[in-house]
Design an enzyme around this catalytic site. Structure first.
Site, PDB file in Angstrom:
ATOM      1  N   HIS A 178       1.249  -1.073  -0.011  1.00 48.58           N
ATOM      2  CA  HIS A 178      -0.130  -0.162  -0.226  1.00 48.58           C
ATOM      3  C   HIS A 178       0.738   1.277  -0.307  1.00 48.58           C
ATOM      4  O   HIS A 178       1.963   1.770   1.442  1.00 48.58           O
ATOM      5  CB  HIS A 178      -1.123  -0.131   1.466  1.00 48.58           C
ATOM      6  CG  HIS A 178      -2.313  -1.797   1.222  1.00 48.58           C
ATOM      7  ND1 HIS A 178      -3.046  -0.981   1.342  1.00 48.58           N
ATOM      8  CD2 HIS A 178      -1.777  -1.772   1.971  1.00 48.58           C
ATOM      9  CE1 HIS A 178      -3.492  -2.418   0.938  1.00 48.58           C
ATOM     10  NE2 HIS A 178      -2.841  -2.835   1.509  1.00 48.58           N
ATOM     11  N   ARG A 217      -0.123   4.231  -0.853  1.00 49.80           N
ATOM     12  CA  ARG A 217      -1.119   5.325   0.129  1.00 49.80           C
ATOM     13  C   ARG A 217      -1.025   6.603  -1.260  1.00 49.80           C
ATOM     14  O   ARG A 217      -1.826   7.760  -1.401  1.00 49.80           O
ATOM     15  CB  ARG A 217      -0.268   5.901   1.426  1.00 49.80           C
ATOM     16  CG  ARG A 217      -0.305   4.988   2.122  1.00 49.80           C
ATOM     17  CD  ARG A 217      -1.466   4.169   2.171  1.00 49.80           C
ATOM     18  NE  ARG A 217      -1.792   3.807   4.226  1.00 49.80           N
ATOM     19  CZ  ARG A 217      -2.506   2.601   3.644  1.00 49.80           C
ATOM     20  NH1 ARG A 217      -3.523   2.094   2.922  1.00 49.80           N
ATOM     21  NH2 ARG A 217      -2.122   1.952   4.561  1.00 49.80           N
ATOM     22  N   ASN A 263      -7.098   0.657  -2.658  1.00 44.68           N
ATOM     23  CA  ASN A 263      -7.711   1.180  -2.171  1.00 44.68           C
ATOM     24  C   ASN A 263      -6.956   2.665  -1.241  1.00 44.68           C
ATOM     25  O   ASN A 263      -6.848   2.714  -0.301  1.00 44.68           O
ATOM     26  CB  ASN A 263      -7.844   0.778  -0.247  1.00 44.68           C
ATOM     27  CG  ASN A 263      -6.744   0.183   0.046  1.00 44.68           C
ATOM     28  OD1 ASN A 263      -5.763   0.319  -0.429  1.00 44.68           O
ATOM     29  ND2 ASN A 263      -6.548  -0.199   1.248  1.00 44.68           N
ATOM     30  N   ASP A 267      -9.165  -4.538  -1.876  1.00 43.69           N
ATOM     31  CA  ASP A 267      -7.982  -5.317  -1.009  1.00 43.69           C
ATOM     32  C   ASP A 267      -8.205  -3.942   0.246  1.00 43.69           C
ATOM     33  O   ASP A 267      -8.641  -3.218  -0.416  1.00 43.69           O
ATOM     34  CB  ASP A 267      -6.918  -5.097  -0.587  1.00 43.69           C
ATOM     35  CG  ASP A 267      -5.739  -5.270   0.546  1.00 43.69           C
ATOM     36  OD1 ASP A 267      -6.146  -7.285   1.034  1.00 43.69           O
ATOM     37  OD2 ASP A 267      -5.259  -4.627   0.476  1.00 43.69           O
ATOM     38  N   HIS A 306      -9.778  -9.912  -0.586  1.00 43.89           N
ATOM     39  CA  HIS A 306      -9.748  -9.540   1.131  1.00 43.89           C
ATOM     40  C   HIS A 306     -10.206 -10.724   1.886  1.00 43.89           C
ATOM     41  O   HIS A 306     -11.200 -10.179   1.479  1.00 43.89           O
ATOM     42  CB  HIS A 306      -9.438  -8.455   1.380  1.00 43.89           C
ATOM     43  CG  HIS A 306      -9.466  -8.616   3.060  1.00 43.89           C
ATOM     44  ND1 HIS A 306      -9.118  -7.254   3.410  1.00 43.89           N
ATOM     45  CD2 HIS A 306     -10.559  -7.939   3.483  1.00 43.89           C
ATOM     46  CE1 HIS A 306      -9.347  -7.025   4.589  1.00 43.89           C
ATOM     47  NE2 HIS A 306     -10.937  -7.874   4.795  1.00 43.89           N
ATOM     48  N   HIS A 317      -2.596 -12.158   1.956  1.00 45.98           N
ATOM     49  CA  HIS A 317      -2.590 -12.344   3.974  1.00 45.98           C
ATOM     50  C   HIS A 317      -3.474 -14.026   4.321  1.00 45.98           C
ATOM     51  O   HIS A 317      -3.798 -13.534   5.170  1.00 45.98           O
ATOM     52  CB  HIS A 317      -2.517 -10.900   4.438  1.00 45.98           C
ATOM     53  CG  HIS A 317      -3.672 -10.258   4.556  1.00 45.98           C
ATOM     54  ND1 HIS A 317      -5.489 -10.576   4.236  1.00 45.98           N
ATOM     55  CD2 HIS A 317      -3.635  -8.815   3.234  1.00 45.98           C
ATOM     56  CE1 HIS A 317      -5.988  -9.854   3.644  1.00 45.98           C
ATOM     57  NE2 HIS A 317      -5.456  -8.753   3.718  1.00 45.98           N
ATOM     58  N   ASN A 355      -4.883  -6.649  10.023  1.00 49.85           N
ATOM     59  CA  ASN A 355      -6.143  -7.208   9.306  1.00 49.85           C
ATOM     60  C   ASN A 355      -5.044  -7.611   8.815  1.00 49.85           C
ATOM     61  O   ASN A 355      -4.927  -7.339   7.328  1.00 49.85           O
ATOM     62  CB  ASN A 355      -7.384  -6.073   9.115  1.00 49.85           C
ATOM     63  CG  ASN A 355      -8.186  -7.135   9.397  1.00 49.85           C
ATOM     64  OD1 ASN A 355      -8.409  -7.948   8.927  1.00 49.85           O
ATOM     65  ND2 ASN A 355      -9.827  -5.559   8.223  1.00 49.85           N
ATOM     66  N   ASP A 381       2.232  -6.925   2.885  1.00 52.78           N
ATOM     67  CA  ASP A 381       1.111  -6.375   3.059  1.00 52.78           C
ATOM     68  C   ASP A 381       1.139  -5.132   3.831  1.00 52.78           C
ATOM     69  O   ASP A 381       0.693  -4.393   4.384  1.00 52.78           O
ATOM     70  CB  ASP A 381       0.017  -7.247   4.049  1.00 52.78           C
ATOM     71  CG  ASP A 381      -1.160  -6.427   4.417  1.00 52.78           C
ATOM     72  OD1 ASP A 381      -1.768  -5.649   3.291  1.00 52.78           O
ATOM     73  OD2 ASP A 381      -2.023  -6.579   4.736  1.00 52.78           O
ATOM     74  N   HIS A 435       0.709   3.791   8.269  1.00 48.19           N
ATOM     75  CA  HIS A 435       0.643   4.573   9.181  1.00 48.19           C
ATOM     76  C   HIS A 435       0.764   6.050   9.705  1.00 48.19           C
ATOM     77  O   HIS A 435       1.778   6.545   9.942  1.00 48.19           O
ATOM     78  CB  HIS A 435      -0.458   4.273  10.171  1.00 48.19           C
ATOM     79  CG  HIS A 435      -1.108   3.193   9.460  1.00 48.19           C
ATOM     80  ND1 HIS A 435      -2.791   3.703   8.296  1.00 48.19           N
ATOM     81  CD2 HIS A 435      -2.334   1.544   9.613  1.00 48.19           C
ATOM     82  CE1 HIS A 435      -3.306   3.034   8.775  1.00 48.19           C
ATOM     83  NE2 HIS A 435      -3.196   1.389   8.729  1.00 48.19           N
TER      84      HIS A 435
END
Length: 459
Positions: free
Chosen positions: A89, A91, A121, A179, A206, A259, A305, A332, A336
């Site tokens: 990811h 972002r 996502n 995902d 997912h 995952h 998750n 994955d 953050h």
């Protein structure tokens, strides 16, 4: 690095992976142990890279001098095909304060990766050719290693209306995924699998029944009971896997399960593969090395998750990786901000970074104790692009240079020197790991070298 046709029914080939242009490297690594399980290579050799291509694997000390070539003393070092991550990811667009293509690909290169597949996502999600085109153009300016972008399966990731998958495939999508969210409606997924046969690509899933997950914030088990936290049962994952593999088998579609975290999930994948379903799957370093016992610390870096699960689940993942039920390793990588993690565990965002620590964590916890062989780990970390049509890198003359140079005995403390990623939410932060990537050559170009790792120049 190339992308092969991965559709069916004559679907068009996907465009190549995207990165910013850079000069091809000419490089000589003298006397490293070169290990490539696919070609059967395991020998001390001089590795000669000329204009971005592997030119020669010479006997130690016999590589020719090349004017202007960078020269590395590879004594005691390990050279392997660089890794490919099918699940990151970055972002972009919309949350660049967490990660962008420049920092994300730099983080990947620091972990020994030569290519990655970025999820969709984002904000806005990548559900149109216009958004997909914009991120691909950004990668042409910012990405230091090749990036493939998946597009969404459903508009707005709302799980109701399909995107224009054929148009997105033609515009450069490397696959499709929502995902971060499951495709809850079986009818919608069935239609997507039907559309996929015409559009091409693979659908990455997912797997989570959110009605079963409820308000859970960690694995449902003894530790969640002691801590008084709502738990997520393993069946929230495995029941969706069973449903979706059945649909894929019925429709002749291709799916990639993301995952895995639970024994019951591994068992469902084994059954689906035995039945002939076109399904591949991945497991992440944190699920292969950690359990829900880590959550007793209430450190939100251990919140993700799917959640960290029991030791029995972890052992099942290791067994699945060993026997081939699990096809590949995926980080994955989920950056953050500090504000999202430095809050009470129940309120924290789910997800951890992982690109810079993947090899070292697995090498430390699984290879050095003899749980997995080094050859198996390298094979599983380099084949992550295959579900998306990305050929696994090889160390052989004539191949594009995609090589990670590793000091397998180097001990280092994660985060002590900072991170290449913009975010610091590593579940391995503060740990001493053994084995570190010193340099990465990706798509024939030096994409990363440790600051303390100096190269000489011949001529």
């Amino acid at each position: 690095m190339s992308v092969t046709e991965n559709g069916s029914g004559g679907a068009p080939e996907a465009p190549s992976l995207t990165s910013r242009p850079a000069p091809a490297t000419t490089l000589i690594v003298r006397g490293a142990r070169l290990l490539d399980p696919r070609t059967g290579l395991d020998a001390t050799r001089d590795l000669v890279v000329r204009n971005g291509e592997i030119a020669e694997l010479a006997e130690p000390g016999s590589a020719p001098e090349i004017d202007g070539a960078e020269v590395v003393d590879g004594s005691g070092l390990l050279g392997v095909p660089a890794f490919v991550d099918p699940h990151v990811h970055f972002r972009v667009p919309g949350q660049e304060h967490k990660e962008d293509l420049e920092t994300g690909t730099r983080s990947a290169a620091a972990g020994g990766y030569c290519a990655v597949v970025a999820m969709a996502n984002t904000s806005p999600p990548i559900d149109s050719a216009a958004v997909l085109g914009s991120v691909r153009k950004r990668a042409e300016r910012e990405a230091s290693i090749p990036v493939g972008f998946v597009a969404n399966v459903t508009r707005g990731m709302e799980g109701e209306e399909l995107t224009e998958m054929a148009e997105l495939w033609e515009a450069g999508a490397i696959g499709f995924s929502d995902d971060g969210l499951p495709i809850a409606n079986a009818r919608v997924l069935r239609r997507a699998l039907q559309y996929q046969r015409l559009a091409g690509g693979v659908i990455a899933l997912h797997e989570e029944d959110r009605d079963l997950s409820g308000e859970g914030v960690m694995h449902e088990g003894e530790v969640s009971a002691v801590l008084g936290m709502a738990g997520v049962p393993p069946v929230s994952e495995s029941t969706m896997i069973a449903r979706d593999c059945s649909l894929a088998l019925y429709e002749g579609g291709r799916v990639h399960v993301q995952h895995l975290s639970a024994r019951s999930s591994v068992e469902e994948l084994a059954r689906a593969k035995a039945a002939g379903a076109q399904v591949t799957c991945e497991a992440s370093p944190h699920h292969l090395t950690l359990t829900d016992e880590a959550v007793r610390s209430l450190d939100a870096r251990f919140k993700m998750n799917p959640p960290l699960r029991s030791e029995d689940d972890r052992q099942a993942l290791i067994d699945g990786l060993r026997d081939g039920t699990i096809d590949c390793v995926a980080t994955d990588h989920a950056p953050h901000s500090e504000e999202e993690k430095e809050v009470p565990f129940e309120e924290a965002a789910m997800g951890v970074t992982g690109l810079e620590t993947a090899f070292a964590a697995l090498h430390t916890d699984l290879v050095l104790p003899g749980v997995l062989t080094l050859e198996l780990l390298i094979e599983r970390m380099t084949c992550g692009g295959e579900p998306f049509g990305i050929e696994a890198p090889r160390i052989e003359p004539g191949a594009t240079a995609n090589v990670a140079l590793i000091d397998p005995g180097l001990k280092w403390n994660v985060g002590e020197e900072g991170y290449e990623s913009r975010s610091h939410n590593s579940c391995f932060g503060g740990r001493e790991l053994t084995g570190r990537v010193l340099m990465t050559v990706a798509d024939g170009r030096v994409a990363f070298r440790q600051r303390t790792f100096a190269l000489g120049v011949a001529g």
